[in-house]
Design a protein around this motif. Structure first.
Motif, PDB file in Angstrom:
ATOM      1  N   MET A  72       0.923  -1.287  -0.019  1.00 23.23           N
ATOM      2  CA  MET A  72      -0.054  -0.058  -0.069  1.00 23.23           C
ATOM      3  C   MET A  72       0.786   1.466   0.048  1.00 23.23           C
ATOM      4  O   MET A  72       1.755   1.357   0.712  1.00 23.23           O
ATOM      5  N   SER A  73       0.761   2.186  -0.810  1.00 23.06           N
ATOM      6  CA  SER A  73       1.602   3.263  -1.160  1.00 23.06           C
ATOM      7  C   SER A  73       1.203   4.414  -0.032  1.00 23.06           C
ATOM      8  O   SER A  73       0.004   4.178   0.471  1.00 23.06           O
ATOM      9  N   GLU A  74       2.177   4.985   0.424  1.00 20.73           N
ATOM     10  CA  GLU A  74       1.819   6.082   1.497  1.00 20.73           C
ATOM     11  C   GLU A  74       1.177   7.398   0.764  1.00 20.73           C
ATOM     12  O   GLU A  74       1.360   7.598  -0.227  1.00 20.73           O
ATOM     13  N   PRO A  75       0.509   8.128   1.536  1.00 17.12           N
ATOM     14  CA  PRO A  75      -0.082   9.226   1.232  1.00 17.12           C
ATOM     15  C   PRO A  75       0.785  10.296   0.704  1.00 17.12           C
ATOM     16  O   PRO A  75       1.896  10.448   1.123  1.00 17.12           O
ATOM     17  N   ASP A  76       0.371  11.169  -0.110  1.00 18.50           N
ATOM     18  CA  ASP A  76       0.944  12.132  -0.765  1.00 18.50           C
ATOM     19  C   ASP A  76       1.541  13.495   0.166  1.00 18.50           C
ATOM     20  O   ASP A  76       2.673  14.166   0.174  1.00 18.50           O
ATOM     21  N   PHE A  77       0.720  13.435   1.169  1.00 21.62           N
ATOM     22  CA  PHE A  77       1.150  14.670   2.046  1.00 21.62           C
ATOM     23  C   PHE A  77       2.518  14.301   2.758  1.00 21.62           C
ATOM     24  O   PHE A  77       3.204  15.369   3.405  1.00 21.62           O
ATOM     25  N   LEU A  78       2.898  13.072   2.933  1.00 25.53           N
ATOM     26  CA  LEU A  78       4.211  12.568   3.699  1.00 25.53           C
ATOM     27  C   LEU A  78       5.338  13.431   2.811  1.00 25.53           C
ATOM     28  O   LEU A  78       6.360  13.656   3.447  1.00 25.53           O
ATOM     29  N   ALA A  79       5.113  13.929   1.564  1.00 24.18           N
ATOM     30  CA  ALA A  79       6.121  14.516   0.808  1.00 24.18           C
ATOM     31  C   ALA A  79       6.409  15.940   1.183  1.00 24.18           C
ATOM     32  O   ALA A  79       7.414  16.750   1.055  1.00 24.18           O
ATOM     33  N   LEU A  80       5.483  16.396   1.980  1.00 28.33           N
ATOM     34  CA  LEU A  80       5.615  17.968   2.283  1.00 28.33           C
ATOM     35  C   LEU A  80       6.297  18.129   3.821  1.00 28.33           C
ATOM     36  O   LEU A  80       6.474  17.230   4.697  1.00 28.33           O
ATOM     37  N   PRO A  81       6.721  19.189   4.038  1.00 25.46           N
ATOM     38  CA  PRO A  81       7.834  19.471   5.117  1.00 25.46           C
ATOM     39  C   PRO A  81       6.928  19.381   6.498  1.00 25.46           C
ATOM     40  O   PRO A  81       5.651  19.352   6.457  1.00 25.46           O
ATOM     41  N   ASP A  82       7.405  18.898   7.594  1.00 24.49           N
ATOM     42  CA  ASP A  82       6.860  18.696   8.899  1.00 24.49           C
ATOM     43  C   ASP A  82       6.842  20.214   9.691  1.00 24.49           C
ATOM     44  O   ASP A  82       8.013  20.487   9.763  1.00 24.49           O
ATOM     45  N   LEU A  83       5.926  20.722   9.285  1.00 28.12           N
ATOM     46  CA  LEU A  83       5.906  22.230   9.981  1.00 28.12           C
ATOM     47  C   LEU A  83       5.886  22.323  11.698  1.00 28.12           C
ATOM     48  O   LEU A  83       6.404  23.375  12.253  1.00 28.12           O
ATOM     49  N   ALA A  84       5.812  21.213  12.163  1.00 23.09           N
ATOM     50  CA  ALA A  84       5.997  21.340  13.802  1.00 23.09           C
ATOM     51  C   ALA A  84       7.343  20.983  14.232  1.00 23.09           C
ATOM     52  O   ALA A  84       7.700  20.994  15.464  1.00 23.09           O
ATOM     53  N   SER A  85       8.168  20.496  13.369  1.00 26.78           N
ATOM     54  CA  SER A  85       9.498  20.046  13.664  1.00 26.78           C
ATOM     55  C   SER A  85      10.191  20.734  14.494  1.00 26.78           C
ATOM     56  O   SER A  85      10.413  21.937  14.294  1.00 26.78           O
ATOM     57  N   ARG A  86      11.168  20.245  15.488  1.00 28.53           N
ATOM     58  CA  ARG A  86      12.030  21.171  16.224  1.00 28.53           C
ATOM     59  C   ARG A  86      12.989  21.663  15.217  1.00 28.53           C
ATOM     60  O   ARG A  86      13.757  22.657  15.442  1.00 28.53           O
ATOM     61  N   ALA A  87      13.447  20.877  14.338  1.00 28.98           N
ATOM     62  CA  ALA A  87      14.419  21.274  13.319  1.00 28.98           C
ATOM     63  C   ALA A  87      14.006  22.729  12.730  1.00 28.98           C
ATOM     64  O   ALA A  87      14.966  23.494  12.132  1.00 28.98           O
ATOM     65  N   LEU A  88      12.553  22.887  12.552  1.00 31.03           N
ATOM     66  CA  LEU A  88      12.355  24.290  12.057  1.00 31.03           C
ATOM     67  C   LEU A  88      11.752  25.150  13.163  1.00 31.03           C
ATOM     68  O   LEU A  88      11.310  26.236  12.889  1.00 31.03           O
ATOM     69  N   ALA A  89      12.287  24.800  14.388  1.00 32.07           N
ATOM     70  CA  ALA A  89      12.084  25.807  15.443  1.00 32.07           C
ATOM     71  C   ALA A  89      10.761  25.544  15.986  1.00 32.07           C
ATOM     72  O   ALA A  89      10.098  26.455  16.506  1.00 32.07           O
ATOM     73  N   GLY A  90      10.073  24.574  15.679  1.00 32.78           N
ATOM     74  CA  GLY A  90       8.716  24.428  16.474  1.00 32.78           C
ATOM     75  C   GLY A  90       8.700  24.047  18.085  1.00 32.78           C
ATOM     76  O   GLY A  90       9.892  23.619  18.289  1.00 32.78           O
ATOM     77  N   SER A  91       7.855  24.254  18.564  1.00 32.41           N
ATOM     78  CA  SER A  91       7.903  24.130  20.062  1.00 32.41           C
ATOM     79  C   SER A  91       6.495  23.524  20.736  1.00 32.41           C
ATOM     80  O   SER A  91       5.393  24.019  20.175  1.00 32.41           O
TER      81      SER A  91
END
Length: 360
Positions: free
Chosen positions: A1-20
């Motif tokens: 089963m293929s994974e959904p397309d949204f997984l190709a989008l960035p993780d907006l919450a990631s600590r790497a992007l300064a999410g908190s």
């Protein structure tokens, strides 16, 4: 089963992007900050603390009264959420039977009271969850948010929350010369030939790469051709100068690289329509290479042999080609967003502010 397309989008919450993770009503067994760590969760069956088994995630105590547990995350980059991953890795007898995710556009930097009392919009309704599983849920809402609220119904543990979406940064801070490719400004990777060792998304991450593993490295190419990555910029803009950084790639840097650009999405599949921003240029190992782009004021303009002359303006997409393969630490595409791009971003944020997503 293929994974959904949204997984190709960035993780907006990631600590790497300064999410908190800015709030949780309970974190008795495991702290809320684990939710957005960029690393995958781990488990040590022998590790116990004074409060019981130590988990790499957020875990609340067993609820003995009506209600549910919630945590609030300030996104590193505001955006339109297209899907979430509620990862219950290693939570088998203590995962929440249901989860839900809400969103809100909240201006400025509110305190706990304002966050808890905000006008929250459902993004993921009450949804059955499974233990020790990546629970993937698509989101149909199209209004940008700055914060999300994860609810566990009624309690339990979640290892990681990933909030995949389309960045919608505040255009107030995008006037003048900015890095059009930066993830924190709305850039995102849309295509890559090979990501054997590490993700190409690393090249547009904030800050400098600190080790070889924080860049993009492909496998050794044993056949013809070359590796490449395509980035959608924050919006259409004029490119002024480019940085191609091979820091920490010493025995595995590319021999050369080029950067090309196009203005329209429909031209992505037509190589003949791409225009050189930085022509094919030899690269040095472990080196930040910087190149001016544009017609220039006359002889001597540019930095090194990779001086480019852009015939496409504005640029909407760029493609970095490495020859034949090798690692890149960072790609920076400095320039100015078009007036139309800034206006479009402002309109989307105005929509968020007028759909009941602001503080009371």
């Amino acid at each position: 089963m293929s994974e959904p397309d949204f997984l190709a989008l960035p993780d907006l919450a990631s600590r790497a992007l300064a999410g908190s993770v800015v709030y949780a009503d309970d974190e008795f067994f495991a702290e809320k900050e684990n939710l957005i760590l960029p690393t995958e969760p781990v488990f040590d069956p022998a590790l116990f603390g004074h409060k019981g088994k130590v988990y790499d995630g957020w875990e609340t105590r067993r609820r003995r009264s009506p209600g549910e547990d919630a945590a609030i995350i300030r996104l590193g980059v505001p955006g339109v959420v297209r899907g979430v991953v509620v990862d219950t890795a290693f939570f088998r007898g203590n995962f929440p039977p249901q989860v839900a995710v809400d969103g809100a556009w909240i201006d400025d930097y509110p305190g706990t009271e304002d966050l808890v009392g905000a006008h929250w919009r459902p993004l993921v309704p009450d949804t059955a969850a499974e233990g020790d599983t990546r629970n993937l849920v698509a989101v149909a809402d199209s209004v940008p948010v700055t914060h999300v609220r994860l609810r566990m119904i009624p309690d339990g543990g979640v290892a990681r929350l990933r909030v995949h979406g389309e960045p919608t940064p505040d255009p107030t801070f995008l006037h003048g010369t900015v890095d059009l490719a930066a993830a924190e400004n709305g850039g995102r990777v849309i295509d890559c030939s090979d990501l054997f060792y590490s993700s190409p998304a690393n090249i547009i991450a904030p800050g400098r790469s600190r080790i070889m593993g924080e860049g993009w490295e492909n496998a050794r190419r044993r056949e013809g051709g070359n590796d490449h990555v395509t980035v959608a910029l924050a919006g259409p803009g004029t490119v002024d100068h480019v940085e191609i950084d091979t820091s920490y790639y010493i025995g595995n840097a590319p021999a050369a690289a080029s950067l090309r650009g196009i203005a329209r999405a429909e031209d992505l599949g037509h190589p003949e329509r791409w225009v050189d921003l930085v022509p094919r240029t030899p690269l040095r190992p472990d080196c930040r290479h910087r190149f001016l782009v544009g017609p220039g004021p006359g002889p001597g303009f540019g930095s090194g042999p990779g001086q480019g002359h852009s015939a496409v303006d504005p640029v909407r997409f760029v493609r970095l080609d490495v020859f034949p393969d090798g690692g890149i630490a960072r790609l920076r595409v400095h320039g100015r967003l078009s007036t139309e791009a800034l206006d479009q971003l402002a309109a989307r944020i105005s929509q968020a502010r007028h759909t009941g997503l602001i503080r009371p």
